[in-house]
Design an enzyme around this catalytic site. Sequence first.
Site, short mmCIF file in Angstrom:
data_model
loop_
_atom_site.label_atom_id
_atom_site.label_comp_id
_atom_site.label_asym_id
_atom_site.label_seq_id
_atom_site.Cartn_x
_atom_site.Cartn_y
_atom_site.Cartn_z
N ALA A 179 -16.08 -8.33 73.70
CA ALA A 179 -15.13 -7.94 72.81
C ALA A 179 -15.20 -7.14 71.56
O ALA A 179 -14.92 -7.41 70.46
CB ALA A 179 -14.28 -9.23 72.36
N HIS B 76 -19.17 -4.63 65.21
CA HIS B 76 -20.39 -4.54 66.15
C HIS B 76 -21.04 -3.07 66.48
O HIS B 76 -22.08 -3.19 66.13
CB HIS B 76 -20.05 -4.80 67.72
CG HIS B 76 -19.40 -6.31 67.82
ND1 HIS B 76 -17.87 -6.55 68.10
CD2 HIS B 76 -20.01 -7.50 67.57
CE1 HIS B 76 -17.84 -7.88 68.17
NE2 HIS B 76 -19.04 -8.35 67.96
N ARG C 13 -11.60 -12.03 67.40
CA ARG C 13 -10.48 -12.90 67.33
C ARG C 13 -9.27 -12.09 66.94
O ARG C 13 -8.13 -12.60 67.41
CB ARG C 13 -10.92 -14.14 66.52
CG ARG C 13 -11.89 -15.21 67.37
CD ARG C 13 -11.87 -16.45 66.39
NE ARG C 13 -12.43 -17.73 67.42
CZ ARG C 13 -13.37 -17.73 67.25
NH1 ARG C 13 -14.41 -17.22 66.57
NH2 ARG C 13 -14.24 -18.67 68.06
#
Length: 279
Positions: A31, A36, A186
């Site tokens: 995700a 990232h 999230r």
Amino acid sequence: MILVKTIDELQHELSKLGANDSLGFVPTMGALHRGHLSLVEQSVANNTHTVVSVFVNPTQFNDPKDLERYPRTLENDLKLLEPSACNIVFAPSAGEVYPEPDLRKFNFGKLEEVMEGAHRPGHFNGVAQVVSKLFAMVNPDKAYFGLKDFQQLAIIKNMVKQLQLRVEIVPCAIIREESGLAMSSRNELLTAEQRENAKIISETLFKAKELMGQKSVEELVKWVLETINKNPFLNVEYFEIVDDEQLQAIKSWDEKNTKVACVAAFCGKIRLIDNIVLN
Ligand code: PAF
């Protein structure tokens, strides 16, 4: 960029590296977002080769519903990684990583007794299990972790010391959405309305940094709790101001260590964490 799913395939690819090559590693649970990608960019800039792992590690979820809800978006992750000059994406199955249950119990002492460790029993043991396994599989020179998971970073550094691993742990800055909300996989689970309100978490941390000189530690903690909790969408699980090494709550601004304000708050059912260095 090549996608591999087994340890054998991974090791076959890694065996092509030469003595002068250096290997950077970015472990993720997929995700992927800009946070990232910033870790990947740093790895690509500092190493000849980069491996990104995408594995939603079941042993670090203390809440089965959280594990079930966790977004799994491998196809999109690959699309995001394609332009990044990452060389290998390692996306193993749970059976590949855990052919046998991992019965190891790590002991991180005080480091795991506070904050995430106190509220998510077993979480850091699961993180240490998977990261130590991934390090053994990838054998990187450097591994990149985001400072958003501030306590995780301290735990991983400690694990590397305990296991006497030769990997260098590289901490990377928190990447924020335009609203200030810390980037997290999230966030994708938030409704537009929740997302709008979730930015109060970072706004309050930024303001807390400004108020530091005007309030005692106790008063500031109380102010942060009240400010976030008065938003009807948010519910703070913990807010602590800790030293950056042992992660113990500080009592006075006179204490010498760098001080970090750390928060976990629920926005609906979604648990978000964030932190800010105060001095
Ligand atoms: O920070 C994460 O995404 C995970 O905890 C990690 C380090 C990839 C281990 O599963």
